[in-house]
Design a protein around this motif. Structure first.
Motif, PDB file in Angstrom:
ATOM      1  N   TRP B  71       0.840  -1.201   0.000  1.00 25.43           N
ATOM      2  CA  TRP B  71       0.000   0.000   0.000  1.00 25.43           C
ATOM      3  C   TRP B  71       0.870   1.244   0.000  1.00 25.43           C
ATOM      4  CZ3 TRP B  71      -4.975  -0.325  -0.997  1.00 25.43           C
ATOM      5  CH2 TRP B  71      -5.773   0.793  -0.799  1.00 25.43           C
ATOM      6  N   VAL B  72       1.622   1.413   1.039  1.00 28.78           N
ATOM      7  CA  VAL B  72       2.539   2.547   1.075  1.00 28.78           C
ATOM      8  C   VAL B  72       3.934   1.980   1.209  1.00 28.78           C
ATOM      9  CG1 VAL B  72       3.226   4.625   2.279  1.00 28.78           C
ATOM     10  CG2 VAL B  72       0.827   4.024   2.136  1.00 28.78           C
ATOM     11  N   MET B  75       6.551   3.220   4.009  1.00 29.33           N
ATOM     12  CA  MET B  75       6.274   2.897   5.404  1.00 29.33           C
ATOM     13  C   MET B  75       6.062   1.398   5.603  1.00 29.33           C
ATOM     14  SD  MET B  75       6.019   5.921   7.011  1.00 29.33           S
ATOM     15  CE  MET B  75       4.937   5.772   8.410  1.00 29.33           C
ATOM     16  N   PHE B 136      -1.321  -0.806  10.564  1.00 34.51           N
ATOM     17  CA  PHE B 136      -1.831   0.493  10.126  1.00 34.51           C
ATOM     18  C   PHE B 136      -3.314   0.389   9.810  1.00 34.51           C
ATOM     19  CE2 PHE B 136      -2.902   3.322   6.605  1.00 34.51           C
ATOM     20  CZ  PHE B 136      -2.550   4.538   7.135  1.00 34.51           C
ATOM     21  N   VAL B 140      -6.600   2.142  11.402  1.00 37.26           N
ATOM     22  CA  VAL B 140      -7.500   2.958  10.583  1.00 37.26           C
ATOM     23  C   VAL B 140      -8.932   2.464  10.729  1.00 37.26           C
ATOM     24  CG1 VAL B 140      -8.153   3.463   8.216  1.00 37.26           C
ATOM     25  CG2 VAL B 140      -5.786   3.682   8.915  1.00 37.26           C
ATOM     26  N   VAL B 144     -12.267   4.207  12.259  1.00 39.12           N
ATOM     27  CA  VAL B 144     -13.421   4.373  11.373  1.00 39.12           C
ATOM     28  C   VAL B 144     -14.660   3.786  12.026  1.00 39.12           C
ATOM     29  CG1 VAL B 144     -14.429   3.551   9.227  1.00 39.12           C
ATOM     30  CG2 VAL B 144     -12.140   4.483   9.230  1.00 39.12           C
ATOM     31  N   LEU B 180      -2.241   4.151  19.177  1.00 42.37           N
ATOM     32  CA  LEU B 180      -1.399   4.644  18.086  1.00 42.37           C
ATOM     33  C   LEU B 180       0.065   4.764  18.512  1.00 42.37           C
ATOM     34  CD1 LEU B 180      -1.246   5.487  15.201  1.00 42.37           C
ATOM     35  CD2 LEU B 180      -1.750   7.807  15.864  1.00 42.37           C
ATOM     36  N   LEU B 184       3.050   2.635  16.745  1.00 46.57           N
ATOM     37  CA  LEU B 184       4.219   3.281  16.154  1.00 46.57           C
ATOM     38  C   LEU B 184       5.494   2.832  16.861  1.00 46.57           C
ATOM     39  CD1 LEU B 184       2.800   6.831  15.546  1.00 46.57           C
ATOM     40  CD2 LEU B 184       3.438   5.145  13.860  1.00 46.57           C
ATOM     41  N   VAL B 188       8.514   1.238  14.891  1.00 44.92           N
ATOM     42  CA  VAL B 188       9.835   1.843  14.857  1.00 44.92           C
ATOM     43  C   VAL B 188      10.880   0.889  15.426  1.00 44.92           C
ATOM     44  CG1 VAL B 188      11.211   3.648  15.887  1.00 44.92           C
ATOM     45  CG2 VAL B 188       9.024   4.203  14.871  1.00 44.92           C
TER      46      VAL B 188
ATOM     47  N   PRO C 379     -10.960   7.762   7.776  1.00 46.12           N
ATOM     48  CA  PRO C 379      -9.977   7.622   6.714  1.00 46.12           C
ATOM     49  C   PRO C 379      -9.669   8.948   6.042  1.00 46.12           C
ATOM     50  CG  PRO C 379     -12.144   7.092   5.871  1.00 46.12           C
ATOM     51  CD  PRO C 379     -12.328   7.641   7.253  1.00 46.12           C
ATOM     52  N   PHE C 383      -5.863  12.204   9.372  1.00 43.90           N
ATOM     53  CA  PHE C 383      -5.316  11.084  10.141  1.00 43.90           C
ATOM     54  C   PHE C 383      -3.959  10.687   9.589  1.00 43.90           C
ATOM     55  CE2 PHE C 383      -4.527   6.552   9.882  1.00 43.90           C
ATOM     56  CZ  PHE C 383      -4.226   6.320  11.202  1.00 43.90           C
ATOM     57  N   THR C 384      -3.891  10.556   8.284  1.00 45.71           N
ATOM     58  CA  THR C 384      -2.636  10.113   7.689  1.00 45.71           C
ATOM     59  C   THR C 384      -1.517  11.076   8.058  1.00 45.71           C
ATOM     60  OG1 THR C 384      -4.058   9.418   5.910  1.00 45.71           O
ATOM     61  CG2 THR C 384      -1.715   9.167   5.575  1.00 45.71           C
ATOM     62  N   PHE C 387      -0.568  10.537  11.585  1.00 43.34           N
ATOM     63  CA  PHE C 387       0.122   9.250  11.678  1.00 43.34           C
ATOM     64  C   PHE C 387       1.587   9.402  11.274  1.00 43.34           C
ATOM     65  CE2 PHE C 387       1.374   5.196   9.848  1.00 43.34           C
ATOM     66  CZ  PHE C 387       1.021   4.332  10.859  1.00 43.34           C
ATOM     67  N   LEU C 388       1.803  10.076  10.146  1.00 42.93           N
ATOM     68  CA  LEU C 388       3.175  10.230   9.652  1.00 42.93           C
ATOM     69  C   LEU C 388       4.002  11.052  10.622  1.00 42.93           C
ATOM     70  CD1 LEU C 388       2.338  10.855   5.929  1.00 42.93           C
ATOM     71  CD2 LEU C 388       3.353   8.817   6.912  1.00 42.93           C
ATOM     72  N   PHE C 390       3.558  11.460  13.804  1.00 41.95           N
ATOM     73  CA  PHE C 390       3.868  10.730  15.029  1.00 41.95           C
ATOM     74  C   PHE C 390       4.891   9.631  14.765  1.00 41.95           C
ATOM     75  CE2 PHE C 390      -0.600  11.823  16.707  1.00 41.95           C
ATOM     76  CZ  PHE C 390      -0.165  13.091  16.980  1.00 41.95           C
ATOM     77  N   ALA C 391       4.772   9.037  13.589  1.00 40.42           N
ATOM     78  CA  ALA C 391       5.745   7.999  13.272  1.00 40.42           C
ATOM     79  C   ALA C 391       7.142   8.593  13.239  1.00 40.42           C
ATOM     80  CB  ALA C 391       5.404   7.351  11.935  1.00 40.42           C
ATOM     81  N   VAL C 457      -6.712   7.684   2.237  1.00 40.44           N
ATOM     82  CA  VAL C 457      -6.675   6.230   2.084  1.00 40.44           C
ATOM     83  C   VAL C 457      -5.492   5.803   1.218  1.00 40.44           C
ATOM     84  CG1 VAL C 457      -7.982   4.249   1.292  1.00 40.44           C
ATOM     85  CG2 VAL C 457      -9.160   6.119   2.382  1.00 40.44           C
ATOM     86  N   PHE C 458      -5.186   6.588   0.231  1.00 42.50           N
ATOM     87  CA  PHE C 458      -4.063   6.254  -0.668  1.00 42.50           C
ATOM     88  C   PHE C 458      -2.974   7.315  -0.554  1.00 42.50           C
ATOM     89  CE2 PHE C 458      -7.990   4.737  -2.495  1.00 42.50           C
ATOM     90  CZ  PHE C 458      -7.721   3.414  -2.778  1.00 42.50           C
ATOM     91  N   PRO C 459      -2.257   7.328   0.519  1.00 43.15           N
ATOM     92  CA  PRO C 459      -1.302   8.430   0.700  1.00 43.15           C
ATOM     93  C   PRO C 459       0.007   8.227  -0.054  1.00 43.15           C
ATOM     94  CG  PRO C 459      -1.262   6.989   2.590  1.00 43.15           C
ATOM     95  CD  PRO C 459      -2.250   6.395   1.633  1.00 43.15           C
ATOM     96  N   HIS C 460       0.101   7.110  -0.738  1.00 41.68           N
ATOM     97  CA  HIS C 460       1.409   6.703  -1.232  1.00 41.68           C
ATOM     98  C   HIS C 460       2.090   7.778  -2.074  1.00 41.68           C
ATOM     99  CE1 HIS C 460       4.555   4.119  -2.555  1.00 41.68           C
ATOM    100  NE2 HIS C 460       4.215   4.286  -3.813  1.00 41.68           N
ATOM    101  N   LEU C 463       2.879  11.015  -0.422  1.00 41.04           N
ATOM    102  CA  LEU C 463       3.961  10.836   0.535  1.00 41.04           C
ATOM    103  C   LEU C 463       5.301  10.779  -0.186  1.00 41.04           C
ATOM    104  CD1 LEU C 463       4.724  10.409   3.423  1.00 41.04           C
ATOM    105  CD2 LEU C 463       4.408   7.975   3.122  1.00 41.04           C
ATOM    106  N   GLU C 464       5.304  10.154  -1.337  1.00 44.78           N
ATOM    107  CA  GLU C 464       6.562  10.092  -2.092  1.00 44.78           C
ATOM    108  C   GLU C 464       7.015  11.493  -2.478  1.00 44.78           C
ATOM    109  OE1 GLU C 464       8.654   7.632  -2.529  1.00 44.78           O
ATOM    110  OE2 GLU C 464       7.276   6.625  -1.154  1.00 44.78           O
ATOM    111  N   ARG C 467       8.372  13.168   0.508  1.00 44.17           N
ATOM    112  CA  ARG C 467       9.704  12.680   0.870  1.00 44.17           C
ATOM    113  C   ARG C 467      10.777  13.228  -0.055  1.00 44.17           C
ATOM    114  NH1 ARG C 467       9.226   8.054   4.303  1.00 44.17           N
ATOM    115  NH2 ARG C 467      11.290   7.335   3.742  1.00 44.17           N
TER     116      ARG C 467
END
Lengths: 636, 490, 474, 102, 178
Positions: B71-72, B75, B136, B140, B144, B180, B184, B188, C379, C383-384, C387-388, C390-391, C457-460, C463-464, C467
């Motif tokens: 998906w991603v 990550m 992930f 989510v 939801v 969360l 994470l 990590v 979604p 949120f994304t 999430f990023l 915090f990651a 939902v499709f952050p790909h 995100l690229e 980055r």
């Protein structure tokens, strides 16, 4: 296994007999609830098949060498294997037959007794449920299955006691019965868990084998036995869990006959017998049970002496007889206990069904009132009830005499004579209170005249219809009376059948002390005589000797205040302390804490919003002060 | 596309999503159409989930019906759905409760479109959590599934609905404030740069300390949703406020989400943490069992009673999870299923009574058996299931949990078993006060449940009885997952 | 040279817009439709231009100006923000009609300034660009037609801004003193080695103040609620979105200067981030005015963005870029609803949202999604983003910070839910008519909602890009 | 005496006085004046660094020059807004401007 | 005599002059900040800025000093005065002092000063390794047109924006509603 399904008649019969009532239950609940006649037909048909199967099995395996077991997987979880199946040995065959026969009779009887009741279908559904549960329990191969159906039997009892649910007392009694037996069941459950965890197996035959002592320490066995006996105490209304049974009489009388005298409450004793060898491995526990049995017997007898309610008398007598059976078993007389169970089932069902006729006819439970209204006019029930009472009192030649003598013999074999004296006192009291009842109805002080006919005059429905119903009710009485008369004669064949299995288990009959026979019969007769003196003879005051002593009477009538104790315990400890405390804690401490956090958060927001006072310069001061602080932080 | 590779799980998920979209497109006035569409789109997941349950190859075991898409990339997030013995019962439960829930709300007239839209959103989340094998996505879907609760309760609810809705939503989402970070943290510290649970659950990925730390966060976070004592107070309040089908879905399915989260995330990834904290878990669970039963005794609102019974029953789930044994796990998962169906039935019946009488206060009711025997019958059946009557589904679950709990923690186990008495007392008390006794004249004219509205209750009741009679159907599936898992523990 | 000028095209295009509006401002009779369509068209083209230039790279003006992916991505965001704000101007009732051209003019200059800000790599250029953008906004705020709160907001904005810029200037001077240069490229080489000296670190901190002011980070947030409330809705939308994005960009550039090895700076940023989040969320709870609420929410979001930035890693910067974009979209969606519901240009009380679900289901849904997005509920893209962020923080081991931030997110949920409650639950006292929503607005709403959900939902891909941009920054 | 730190201290003093003025003057114009002092403090810093430290003595001067320009623009805008405030509120006392709060 | 002579030595003169200018600056600053009458403040600002111009001279840049005088004193201060004069009652309002506020302001101002002093004194200011000595205005001009070309352009835009804004806000459009 599957191939032998239809080839092995034993298995087929056991399956049919045990499962058909369940099918009937489901059918009635799901489909035929609106059609009472059809429901009753289904139920009676199912239980008839069960009777046939039971009798067939009994006949086929009369000379059984080894117990027959059929099991199939019910559930597997990790190491735990829970089978479902049948185990047929002498004891279970006997019990199966008793249950099937009495269920059948009671269901037939109920056709009359319950006629016209709005819950007719429901009644038969519950009856079927009970029959299924009880029969499956009887032939359970493992204690776990035993426990499961034991609980289901309790459920059926709950539903049937509370059958007249509009009555508060009925639903209350149902609840009480369920909860109180559950207290015992919890102990039972813990007990079998302990066995399971330490012994690793719950198969009844394995538990009864000598293996147990090798795998479990004596103390542990004692603990397990006592815990499991908790179940007996609950189900068979032993001290201290005995008070639910009198209340359970709120159910329809046939129910009382079936569940609360003949079969269900005997389940406790049955279980005792079922794992008798296991119990007998712990002498301590056996002595304790002996004591409990005796206390129960005497307590219940005293209670029975003062009540005016006809069903209550039989209820107390049931308790006391159960206590007696427990005594017998605990004394080591395996056969005596079981035999008494069998005979008791017969005559107690008889007694209840008879009283049912009276109650149905006069719509009252008060024995004085029944007598006054001309109860003795109902010939068949009257005769049958007298027969039953005689059996109960242990008068020869009725069945009760034989079984009682067997138990007495067992008690006499014990070192401590107190048990025997207790038993004899019980026999005396039993005779006294049973005939107190009989005489009260037979020779009431005055009779309301306008009463006529055999079937009472409370008249709903036309006479013809009524007569039919009466006979539907009468036939089971006659059958049971016959059984009561003749069963005693079958003592020896039964003993051979049963005890052959356990190879003359430890001291079954004890020695036959001839003097004991006379003493016991004499005591019973003197009980009857005392009853005659006080209630029967012409011009008797009809006030018992106990009733003359007001405090004692109150004590007995209030059931030794056991119920009060429970009520207080429930009100003050359960509701007053725990429930109340926890609820408050929930509302105020836990929930209040959460709400408090939320309020504090909002309050914090309000406080902080004063920062944004609209005073620009103060805001700027904050800004620079923070800046200065942050910079100062660098230096320290 | 080959049939064997048909993406069943995604189909389940997307039938909810598509249902949602379709409902959004339909004009709000066409209420009947919306209901039928909802029924169809809730029927698909039910049928499929039941099919999957029986189609699962028990001999082979492990993860089946796997769907995995990267998906991603950066990550290491995968769209990774799979079924194993743990989530199949849950999926089936969700399917059943969703379908019956939709049927239960057939009479709804107020803002129908929004109601079903939110419901589908909620259920999509639930399905997602149950089937996902990626941290992930689990998170989510978890969120939801939570936030639609707010409008669902606040708009269509009853007693103190806004308060209840707010409390429930915030409380539950507060749980995700712990989840969360923990997720994470695990991500990590694994150093694998992946959220794939299968990859992360390899032994040795996390140090014992990391496992302990992450586990307690996850346990508390998910535990809030599972109604772990003392984080349970949202549950009665929320249930009281929620409309019938939402209560059903919520108590029936959503609470399981919490327990399932503990199982799937916390226990799977941090087995050592699990063993370390098991003592605490057992204490909290026992507290919940005893406490829920006692507090339930004092309630006068039917839904409060059910709410507290849920606390008690979810305590049993917690106790099962705390035992670190096969039986415990089996029992816990089975109890999740059984309690889900049972509570759904309870709420469904209460919903009917409330709909007709407009009260759910026990003292105001009484003698309902006389007036609506069928509806009462379902309630009584569910109540009996709740007090652990044998041959009803939850009995087996409780049996397994108690066996294992008694083995592992004798005192706590015995305490929990003793609480059964109190549980019986309070459920029977409710049954007695509500359904027995003199009938209340003012409700006399009210109709009983007829056949068609009775269908959802019938389905639920049938499930309770069937799995009660044939527990091995369920356990054989759960076994397939639990035995290798426990055996693989370090 | 031709090649160099192409690098400057987006800025030049903004300048061109400014000139056009300057011309329009000269015309005698006010004509809002014409102004609007001109703005819409040009802003739309602006987005295209910015997109077309996204791959350019190079330096201009003697190294003072760098065009790279980082800056270009932000320029696209700015152009988009500008365009979307212009989209909201169909009913520009908050501002007198004859001032519409000036309104667009100052928006253009502000966008221009911000574009230069994200590309500048020399302190003076940064400073002047920042001032240009600030001044444009100072002027825009009191442009509102209203009852005096606009000038109050304007003067407060200006005073806080002037103080902040003075502080920043002071900081710049220390940086200059320590590093002897004003080019970021050179500073980057020198500063990490002297980051331990008080002047360097405090200089950096003081310098950041100016940008913190833009981003409304505690304690430089005081202007935000007042200005949000006082300014015209569209202006607020612009301040809340585009200007925040630019601030994020420049803060990232400056923080990147420290080279990531200053514990002190991290501590300060952590403190400010937590303070911003907490204060913003707590105070937002008690707000009654929608724009004020959004102001406090923006304060708290500044805190979240800072988390990404203070991670000082590639993924941290990438997450911050992503977050900025997410914030832009979600906030614009909120303001879209605000502008449409308060179409007479007045302030919008939260209570006035009552009955929105009936008046316009679409807007209600958009508002709900946007608000839940701001709260960080999947979604959505919000949120994304969280999430990023915090990651990234977790990668650096800031467990406590992440937990605090999540707790804050929970608190924030409360007031966001209050908004949803107003829109979905409350019924207005008097029967309000349905809100007429024009087709373009519907399209816009749907597009925004789709973007929120789809990129959530499709952050790909997004995100690229983020980055890649972050790598360009490093 | 005529050393770098002297100038820096002077600049810091001016800056702090400016801050003080911004805080305590209620008149908006007074605040504006104080802000000018802060800017001048920065200017002195630049010039001082320019004189004592910088490799290229032009840069500081240019900064100072630009600061002046910026200050002028700022003053223009500030004054115009102040005039508008005066027209709306009838006063240039900042404490009158308290409608926005909370 | 000696002492007088020493007084008129260039360095000493310079020192005295420097001290005077610093004093002038600070006095001006104080006047700009403290009195409540706005006109005193503006005069104080003018004095202070003149002092700053002097300091710039000491720092080697008479050009900037000149600019300071031109732009600051000549333009900014004058525009402030104009603003005051044009809006008649502006200078008449003499808001009262609130002591707590002054105290707080003093405290925060002092804190900032202490912080800055600490920084100044604790930092080792390193001069650049290579230092050019090209102070010519020509170079300055060249820089403006090369390295600072963009800024130079932009500041014109800033000024334009400022003027436009000032006109719009304070200008013809803003008639007070009354």
């Amino acid at each position: 296994m599957t191939s032998s399904w239809f080839q092995d008649p034993t298995l087929l019969a056991a399956m049919l007999g045990a499962l058909l009532p369940f099918v009937s239950f489901v059918l009635i609940m799901v489909f035929t609830r609106p059609y009472p006649k059809l429901s009753a037909t289904i139920s009676v048909a199912a239980v008839s098949v069960s009777v046939i199967c039971a009798l067939f099995l009994l006949g086929r395996h009369w000379h059984l060498e080894h117990p027959i077991q059929y099991t199939t997987k019910w559930l597997v979880s990790g190491e735990l294997y829970v089978p479902f199946g049948f185990m047929l040995d002498q004891l279970s065959l006997l019990m199966l037959t008793i249950v099937a026969v009495i269920s059948f009779l009671v269901q037939v009887y109920s056709l009359g007794y319950m006629a016209g009741d709005p819950g007719f279908s429901r009644y038969y559904a519950f009856q079927s449920l009970f029959a299924w549960a009880m029969m499956t329990m009887s032939i359970a191969p493992t204690m776990l299955q035993f426990y499961i159906f034991w609980e289901l039997v309790g459920l059926a009892s709950y539903l049937l006691i509370g059958f007249y649910y509009e009555k508060f007392s009925a639903s209350e009694a149902g609840k009480k019965a369920f909860v109180m037996t559950r207290v015992g069941d919890i102990a039972f459950f813990l007990g079998i868990l302990l066995v399971l965890l330490n012994f690793g197996n719950l198969n009844i035959l394995d538990m009864n084998s000598v293996d147990v002592t090798a795998r479990m320490s004596p103390a542990l066995i004692t603990l397990c036995a006592i815990l499991i006996f908790g179940g007996v105490a609950g189900k068979s209304a032993q001290f201290p869990l005995l008070t639910w049974l009198p209340d359970a009489m709120e159910g329809p009388t046939p129910v009382s006959a079936l569940l609360h005298s003949a079969t269900m409450v005997a389940a406790g004793v049955y279980m005792f017998a079922r794992i008798f060898p296991f119990f007998s491995k712990s002498a301590t526990a056996m002595t304790l049970f002996l004591a409990i049995g005796m206390i129960t017997m005497l307590l219940a007898s005293t209670m029975a002496m003062v009540t005016r309610d006809i069903k209550q008398v039989w209820a107390y007598s049931t308790i006391s007889q159960l206590g007696f059976m427990v005594m017998g078993l605990a004394a080591g007389s395996y056969f005596a206990g079981v035999f008494h169970l069998t005979t008791h089932a017969g005559f107690k069902a008889l007694l209840f069904l008879c009283s049912g006729v009276f109650i149905h006819a006069y719509e009252t439970n008060d024995m004085y009132e029944i007598g006054r209204q001309g109860g003795r006019g109902l010939k068949i029930p009257m005769v049958c009830m007298t027969l039953g009472a005689a059996a109960l009192s242990g008068l020869p030649p009725f069945s009760g005499f034989f079984s009682k003598e067997a138990i007495m013999g067992g008690l006499a074999g014990l070192h401590n004579p107190i048990w025997l004296w207790g038993g004899l006192l019980g026999a005396f009291l039993t005779a006294y209170y049973s005939f107190r009842l009989i005489f009260l109805i037979l020779f009431p002080s005055k009779i309301k005249e306008p009463h006529h006919g055999e079937h009472g005059g409370h008249g709903h429905g036309d006479d013809h219809h009524h007569a039919g119903l009466y006979w539907v009710m009468a036939w089971p009485l006659i059958i049971l009376a016959t059984v009561t008369l003749v069963l005693g004669l079958f003592q020896t064949p039964l003993e051979n059948f049963l005890v052959g299995h356990y190879g003359g288990a430890e001291g079954h009959g004890g020695g036959h002390h001839a003097w004991l026979l006379y003493v016991a019969v004499g005591l019973a007769l003197s009980g009857v005589g005392l009853a005659w003196l006080e209630f029967g003879r012409k011009g008797a005051s009809q006030v018992g000797f106990v009733e003359r002593m007001e405090p004692v009477k109150t004590l007995f009538a209030e059931r030794w205040y056991i119920d009060h104790f429970y009520r207080l315990f429930l009100d003050y400890v359960i509701y007053g302390i725990f429930s109340n405390l926890f609820t408050r804690n929930d509302r105020q401490v836990i929930d209040g804490g959460i709400d408090g956090i939320c309020r504090a958060t909002v309050g914090g927001g309000r406080m902080l919003s004063f920062l944004q006072s609209g005073m620009l310069q103060y805001n700027l001061m904050v800004m620079f002060a923070v800046l200065a602080l942050v910079a100062l932080y660098f230096f320290f | 596309m080959e049939f064997a590779n048909f993406p069943y799980l995604s189909t389940i998920l997307f039938s909810c999503v598509v249902g949602l979209l379709v409902i959004l497109v339909i004009p709000a006035e066409r209420k009947m159409l919306i209901k039928w569409v909802s029924l169809v789109f809730s029927g698909i997941p039910m049928v499929l989930s039941i099919y999957l349950f029986f189609a699962y190859d028990k001999a082979q075991g492990g993860l089946q019906f796997v769907e995995k898409v990267l998906w991603v990339d950066s990550m290491g997030i995968y769209y990774f759905n799979a079924a194993d013995g743990f989530n199949l019962p849950m999926l089936m439960l969700t399917g059943i409760v969703l379908f019956t829930g939709v049927l239960t709300m057939w009479e709804l007239e107020l803002r129908v479109k929004e109601f079903f839209a939110f419901t589908f959103l909620l259920v999509a989340g639930v399905f997602g959590v149950f089937m996902s094998m990626d941290l992930f996505f689990i998170f989510v879907w978890y969120d939801v599934s939570l936030f639609p609760m707010y409008p669902l309760i606040a708009i269509w609810g009853s007693t103190r609905k806004e308060y209840g809705a707010m409390k429930l939503t915030i409380y539950l989402l507060a749980g995700s404030a712990l989840i969360l970070p923990a997720i994470l943290y695990l991500f990590v510290n694994s150093g694998l740069n992946t959220f794939d649970i299968v990859a992360l659950m390899q032994p040795g990925v996390f140090t014992p300390f990391q496992q302990k730390f992450a586990f307690i966060l996850l346990y508390l976070g998910f535990g809030i949703l599972a109604g772990v004592w003392p984080f349970h107070t949202w549950s009665p309040v929320g249930h009281v406020a929620a409309p019938t089908s939402v209560s059903m879905i919520h108590a029936g399915v959503l609470m399981k989400l919490g327990a399932f989260g503990v199982l799937r995330v916390a226990i799977f990834l941090c087995p050592e943490g699990w063993q370390y904290w098991a003592q605490l878990m057992a204490v909290l669970a026992t507290c919940g069992i005893v406490y829920g039963a006692f507090v339930g005794l004092a309630q006068t609102d039917l839904k409060y009673v059910i709410g507290y019974s849920s606390v008690s029953h979810m305590g049993i789930v917690g106790l099962g999870l705390a035992t670190v044994t096969v039986d415990g796990l089996n029992g816990a998962v089975f109890q999740m299923f059984a309690h889900g169906v049972m509570t759904a039935l309870l709420f469904s019946s209460v919903g009917y009574i409330y709909e007709k009488t407009h009260t759910k206060m026990i003292p105001e009711l009484g003698g309902m058996s006389k007036i609506m025997p069928v509806a009462s019958g379902y309630f009584i059946l569910a109540a009996l299931a709740g007090i652990g009557v044998p041959c009803l589904a939850s009995f087996w679950a409780e049996l397994l949990v108690f066996i294992s709990a008694f083995k592992t923690y004798p005192v706590r186990g015995a305490l929990a078993i003793c609480a059964l008495v109190v549980g019986a007392l309070f459920m029977l008390r409710v049954v007695q006060r509500t359904f027995y006794g003199e009938k209340n004249e003012q409700f006399e004219h009210l109709p009983d449940l007829t056949f068609v509205p009775g269908i959802p209750r019938m389905i639920l009741a049938a499930v309770i009885v069937l799995f009660g009679l044939f527990p091995s159907v369920m356990l054989d599936v759960i076994q397939v997952a639990s035995v290798p898992f426990i055996n693989g523990l370090p | 040279m031709m090649n160099l000028w192409t690098l400057f095209i987006p800025e030049l295009y903004c300048l061109l817009m400014a000139v056009v509006f300057f011309g329009l401002a000269m015309s005698a009779s006010p004509n809002p439709r014409r102004d609007y369509f001109a703005a819409l068209f040009m802003a739309g083209v602006g987005v295209v231009v910015a997109l077309a230039c996204v791959r350019l790279e190079g330096t201009l003006f003697f190294e003072a100006y760098r065009v790279d992916l980082f800056s270009q991505v932000f320029k696209v965001m700015l152009a988009m923000g500008f365009f979307l704000v212009v989209c909201l101007c169909t009913e520009l009732n908050g501002i007198e009609e004859r001032h519409h051209p000036e309104f667009y003019l100052f928006l253009s200059t502000c966008t221009l300034a911000m574009m230069m800000l994200v590309s500048s790599v020399e302190l003076l250029t940064i400073y002047v660009a920042l001032e240009l953008s600030s001044y444009s906004l100072y002027i825009l705020v009191p442009l509102r037609r209203g009852d005096g709160i606009d000038v109050e907001a304007g003067i407060k904005y200006l005073m806080v801004g002037a103080c902040a810029s003075a502080v920043m200037l002071f900081g710049l001077s220390y940086i200059f003193g320590v590093t002897h240069t004003t080019y970021l490229v050179e500073i980057v080489q020198v500063l990490p080695s002297v980051i331990g000296t008080p002047a360097a670190i405090v200089g950096l901190l003081l310098m950041l103040c100016g940008f913190f002011f833009k981003l409304a980070v505690f304690p430089f947030h005081f202007w935000a609620p007042d200005v949000y409330q006082g300014a015209a809705n569209q202006v607020t939308a612009y301040i809340a979105t585009a200007s925040k994005v630019a601030a994020v960009a420049i803060i990232m550039r400056v923080v990147a200067l420290s080279g990531g090895n200053s514990k002190y700076l991290v501590d300060v940023l952590v403190t400010l981030s937590i303070a911003s989040m907490t204060l913003g969320n707590l105070v937002a709870i008690v707000q009654k005015d929608m724009k004020r609420l959004l102001a406090y929410s923006s304060i708290s979001h500044a805190g979240y963005v800072l988390i990404g930035i203070l991670s000082m890693s590639a993924s941290g910067y990438a997450s911050a870029i992503f977050y900025a974009l997410a914030y832009l979209v979600m906030n614009l969606c909120c303001f879209l609803v605000v502008v449409k519901v308060a179409h007479d240009g007045s302030d919008l009380k939260i209570a006035q949202l009552a009955g929105l679900h009936r008046r316009s289901p679409l807007l209600a849904m958009a508002l709900m999604l946007a608000v839940f997005g701001l709260a960080g509920i999947p979604p959505t893209i919000g949120f994304t983003g969280k999430f990023l962020v915090f990651a990234a923080a977790m990668e650096k081991g800031y467990v406590t910070l992440v937990i605090i931030a999540m707790i804050n997110a929970t608190i924030s949920l409360y007031y966001y839910i209050l908004v949803v409650k107003a829109a979905y639950l409350m019924e207005s006292d008097e029967e309000l008519p349905g809100l007429p929503v024009s087709i373009p607005t519907k399209v816009l709403t749907v597009v925004l909602v789709t973007v929120m959900v789809v990129f959530g939902v499709f952050p790909h891909h997004l995100l690229e890009v983020a980055r890649a941009a972050a790598r360009a920054l490093m | 005496m005529n050393s770098l730190t002297t100038y820096l201290f002077l600049a810091a003093l001016l800056f702090s006085l400016g801050i003080f003025g911004v805080f305590q003057r209620r008149s908006l114009i007074g605040m504006l004046i104080a802000i000018e002092l802060m800017l001048n403090g920065a200017s002195i810093n630049f010039m001082a660094f320019n004189r004592f430290l910088a490799p290229d003595p032009i840069v500081g001067q240019i900064y100072t020059l630009f600061i002046m320009g910026i200050a002028a623009a700022e003053a223009a805008i500030a004054l115009s807004i102040i005039v508008a405030v005066f027209r709306r509120l009838g006063s240039i006392n900042i404490e009158r401007a308290q409608e926005l709060r909370g | 005599m000696n002492s007088v002579q020493s007084l008129i030595q260039p360095q000493v003169l310079a020192q005295i002059g420097f001290a005077g200018i610093v004093a002038l600056t600070l006095t001006g600053a104080l006047i700009a900040v403290f009195p409540r009458n706005i006109l005193y403040n503006i005069l104080g600002l003018i004095v202070c800025l003149t002092g700053v111009a002097g300091i710039f001279v000491y720092l080697g840049s008479p050009f900037i000093a000149l600019m300071e005088l031109l732009i600051y004193v000549g333009a900014i201060c004058i525009s402030i005065i104009f603003a005051i004069m044009l809006s008649r009652p502006l200078h008449l309002s003499l808001p009262k002092r609130a002591l707590p506020k002054v105290g707080l302001a003093l405290g925060v101002g002092a804190a900032v000063f202490i912080m800055l002093s600490a920084i100044i004194s604790r930092t080792e200011w390193q001069p650049a390794a290579m230092r050019s000595s090209d102070w010519s205005i020509a170079t300055l001009g060249a820089y403006l047109l090369t390295r600072y070309n963009l800024v130079f352009e932009v500041i014109s835009l800033v000024l334009l924006v400022a003027i436009l804004g000032a006109i719009i806000i304070a200008g013809y459009a803003r008639r007070s509603p009354s």
